[in-house]
Design a protein around this motif. Structure first.
Motif, PDB file in Angstrom:
ATOM      1  N   PRO A 408       0.832  -1.216   0.000  1.00  0.00           N
ATOM      2  CA  PRO A 408       0.000   0.000   0.000  1.00  0.00           C
ATOM      3  C   PRO A 408       0.855   1.249   0.000  1.00  0.00           C
ATOM      4  O   PRO A 408       1.983   1.258   0.521  1.00  0.00           O
ATOM      5  N   ASP A 409       0.318   2.335  -0.565  1.00  0.00           N
ATOM      6  CA  ASP A 409       1.102   3.566  -0.663  1.00  0.00           C
ATOM      7  C   ASP A 409       1.139   4.349   0.643  1.00  0.00           C
ATOM      8  O   ASP A 409       1.669   5.469   0.673  1.00  0.00           O
ATOM      9  N   THR A 410       0.612   3.793   1.716  1.00  0.00           N
ATOM     10  CA  THR A 410       0.681   4.447   3.029  1.00  0.00           C
ATOM     11  C   THR A 410       1.918   4.008   3.812  1.00  0.00           C
ATOM     12  O   THR A 410       2.157   4.503   4.911  1.00  0.00           O
ATOM     13  N   ILE A 411       2.682   3.084   3.259  1.00  0.00           N
ATOM     14  CA  ILE A 411       3.888   2.602   3.928  1.00  0.00           C
ATOM     15  C   ILE A 411       5.066   3.522   3.613  1.00  0.00           C
ATOM     16  O   ILE A 411       5.174   4.049   2.510  1.00  0.00           O
ATOM     17  N   VAL A 412       5.938   3.711   4.588  1.00  0.00           N
ATOM     18  CA  VAL A 412       7.227   4.358   4.349  1.00  0.00           C
ATOM     19  C   VAL A 412       8.277   3.254   4.247  1.00  0.00           C
ATOM     20  O   VAL A 412       8.542   2.546   5.217  1.00  0.00           O
ATOM     21  N   LEU A 413       8.823   3.076   3.049  1.00  0.00           N
ATOM     22  CA  LEU A 413       9.863   2.079   2.832  1.00  0.00           C
ATOM     23  C   LEU A 413      11.226   2.687   3.109  1.00  0.00           C
ATOM     24  O   LEU A 413      11.448   3.884   2.865  1.00  0.00           O
ATOM     25  N   ARG A 414      12.141   1.835   3.578  1.00  0.00           N
ATOM     26  CA  ARG A 414      13.532   2.254   3.729  1.00  0.00           C
ATOM     27  C   ARG A 414      14.418   1.146   3.181  1.00  0.00           C
ATOM     28  O   ARG A 414      14.282  -0.020   3.577  1.00  0.00           O
ATOM     29  N   ALA A 415      15.291   1.510   2.261  1.00  0.00           N
ATOM     30  CA  ALA A 415      16.230   0.569   1.663  1.00  0.00           C
ATOM     31  C   ALA A 415      17.632   1.047   2.000  1.00  0.00           C
ATOM     32  O   ALA A 415      18.032   2.143   1.575  1.00  0.00           O
ATOM     33  N   GLY A 416      18.361   0.242   2.782  1.00  0.00           N
ATOM     34  CA  GLY A 416      19.659   0.690   3.270  1.00  0.00           C
ATOM     35  C   GLY A 416      20.755  -0.332   3.062  1.00  0.00           C
ATOM     36  O   GLY A 416      20.503  -1.524   2.855  1.00  0.00           O
ATOM     37  N   VAL A 417      21.987   0.158   3.140  1.00  0.00           N
ATOM     38  CA  VAL A 417      23.167  -0.694   3.011  1.00  0.00           C
ATOM     39  C   VAL A 417      23.638  -1.064   4.412  1.00  0.00           C
ATOM     40  O   VAL A 417      23.959  -0.163   5.206  1.00  0.00           O
ATOM     41  N   PRO A 418      23.664  -2.353   4.773  1.00  0.00           N
ATOM     42  CA  PRO A 418      24.084  -2.732   6.126  1.00  0.00           C
ATOM     43  C   PRO A 418      25.545  -2.361   6.374  1.00  0.00           C
ATOM     44  O   PRO A 418      26.340  -2.236   5.440  1.00  0.00           O
ATOM     45  N   TYR A 419      25.859  -2.183   7.644  1.00  0.00           N
ATOM     46  CA  TYR A 419      27.220  -1.774   8.009  1.00  0.00           C
ATOM     47  C   TYR A 419      28.256  -2.827   7.637  1.00  0.00           C
ATOM     48  O   TYR A 419      29.421  -2.496   7.409  1.00  0.00           O
ATOM     49  N   ASP A 420      27.858  -4.099   7.573  1.00  0.00           N
ATOM     50  CA  ASP A 420      28.823  -5.149   7.247  1.00  0.00           C
ATOM     51  C   ASP A 420      28.809  -5.524   5.763  1.00  0.00           C
ATOM     52  O   ASP A 420      29.329  -6.575   5.373  1.00  0.00           O
TER      53      ASP A 420
END
Length: 489
Positions: A408-420
């Motif tokens: 749903p477009d009510t979600i805030v997605l986060r795509a990140g690069v892990p520290y390892d």
């Protein structure tokens, strides 16, 4: 980049989505006239009868209701959607959780709600609902605009498109003395466009042929009444990039290869523009995403875990990350391996939940409009642009069971690069502004408050999208099965 308070097209106001009004217009548009006409189409005749709406003013449509201001004149034509007041209940645990702000805010901008990522879950839901309600209203009415300032957009390095730009400019300036035409400033001294020859040919064009630059688009988008895009879908995406917040209605002429977003044939541009300026336009609001790059702050307190910092014990610490640029995009956000020879490792979060760890060449987060672009090439689903969704598709995943997912477009997605992670990743926004994401960095993606208004043909607006995929992708195109003829003795 912060915007002045009140610049949002649609904003969350308490518990209800709202439209904002403004009478602040650029001096070049102060003589647009006294009225704009709204013509209801089809079954919309049962709606409230209101054929004339006054131009920008501070007239209160509903008394005793406080309104803020906006620069978007399209929204001044429509009344505020009043949500049904919710009954009072004791706040549950789930309700309180929804009121949590769902991203880092080291500069304490949350109270101003300048960015979608800083809104609560309910505010994002109300905002997205308000955009859809506004889009439904616009699809049933014809907006008859008093056009004065026309913005022409094309590729300034393509010889054919420069010729078409000059042709359209000369026709518009010759059509009516009141038109002011803005073309890209790089064409001022272009030999093919020949601005000096155009002014010498007809001295009355002087003062009405003007030139735009990126700064004018960013700071005074309300100057322009309509955008004429000459080119392909990339030119439409360029318009979205130029107008990062308020976007004038975009009328796109097809001069490219495919044409999902370019709805009009340039060979008929004179008839089209005559009809548009005379009979009016119907606008489709395309959902855009707001994407913000969040940089990891340097710390010396031992090993760090991105999952813990975003949804774990350190999620309340707003100083683990800082924002580093926000983009409104029409097609997609892509996080990929860039020039690295090895695949990327990407942590994917939705609100306060860790969805999965993606090991792939990258991940594509697409709007419904962008479903037919990179998302489709990566194996994602086709999606009608009216659907209130976010499409997530892996690019060459290193598993057999990573299937595309629709959220749903009510979600805030986060795509990140892990520290390892072994290597950094790279993020791009509608194919532009490519930036490196180092270990610990991430990108937030949420529904934008600034939709993209696309002008539709009046005669085929209801089936426009199906026509597009049938014409450009040959969707479900095959030879018809032959009739079975039974043999009779």
């Amino acid at each position: 980049m912060d915007s002045p308070k009140g610049n949002a097209n649609i904003h969350a106001e308490g518990d209800r989505p709202g439209l904002e009004f403004d009478d602040r217009r650029d001096s070049t548009s102060s003589d647009r006239g006294d009225a704009l006409e709204v013509v209801f189409e089809g079954d919309a005749g049962r709606r409230r009868r209101s054929s004339i709406v006054r131009g920008p003013s501070r007239t209160t449509i509903r008394p005793n209701h406080k309104r803020e201001t906006t620069q978007c004149f399209v929204h001044t034509l429509l009344e505020k959607y009043e949500g049904v007041p919710a009954r009072e209940f004791n706040a549950s645990y789930e309700g309180l959780a929804q009121e949590k702000r769902i991203d880092k805010d080291p500069h304490a901008h949350a109270e101003q709600a300048q960015y979608s990522r800083l809104l609560t879950k309910k505010q994002i839901s109300d905002m997205a609902f308000g955009i859809r309600e506004l889009s439904k209203k616009l699809s049933h009415i014809r907006l008859k605009l008093h056009v004065k300032n026309v913005f022409i957009l094309s590729k300034a390095y393509d010889e054919t498109l420069i010729t078409h730009s000059r042709e359209a400019t000369e026709w518009l300036l010759s059509k009516e003395d009141g038109y002011r035409v803005y073309v890209e400033n790089t064409l001022e001294n272009n030999k093919i466009f020949d601005a000096a020859g155009l002014l010498e040919k007809n001295p009355s064009f002087k003062g009405r042929l003007r030139f735009w630059d990126n700064k004018l688009c960013a700071e005074r988008p309300q100057t322009f009444d309509i955008v004429l895009a000459l080119g392909g879908d990339g030119t439409v995406l360029y318009a979205s990039w130029l107008f990062q917040r308020i976007v004038p209605p975009v009328l796109a002429f097809s001069l490219g290869s495919l044409g999902f977003l370019t709805k009009f044939d340039y060979s008929c541009h004179q008839d089209t523009l005559t009809r548009v300026f005379g009979d009016g336009i119907t606008v489709s609001l395309r959902l855009r995403f707001e994407a913000t790059v969040m940089r990891s702050q340097t710390r010396t307190d031992g090993p760090r875990d991105l999952v813990e910092e975003l949804i774990g014990e350190e999620s309340e610490d707003h100083h683990t990350h800082r924002p580093d640029g926000t983009h409104n995009i029409l097609n997609e956000v892509v996080v990929d391996r860039g020039p690295n020879p090895t695949m990327s490792s990407i942590e994917l979060f939705g609100d306060d939940e860790h969805f999965t760890t993606v090991q792939a060449d990258g991940i594509c987060v697409s709007t419904p409009t962008g479903s037919t672009a990179y998302n489709l090439a990566a194996g994602g689903s086709l999606c009608h642009p009216d659907n209130p969704v976010i499409l997530v598709t892996a690019i060459c995943a290193h598993t057999l069971n990573f299937r595309p997912i629709i959220l749903p477009d009510t979600i805030v997605l986060r795509a990140g690069v892990p520290y390892d992670a072994r290597t950094s990743s790279w993020a791009s926004f509608d194919g532009r502004e490519r930036v490196e994401l180092k270990p610990g960095d991430y990108v937030t993606i949420s529904a934008s408050r600034f939709p993209f208004p696309s002008v539709l043909p009046l005669d085929r607006r209801s089936k426009d999208w199906v026509d597009s995929i049938s014409r450009t992708l040959q969707w479900n195109s095959r030879q018809r099965q032959k009739e079975f003829k039974e043999w009779k003795q």
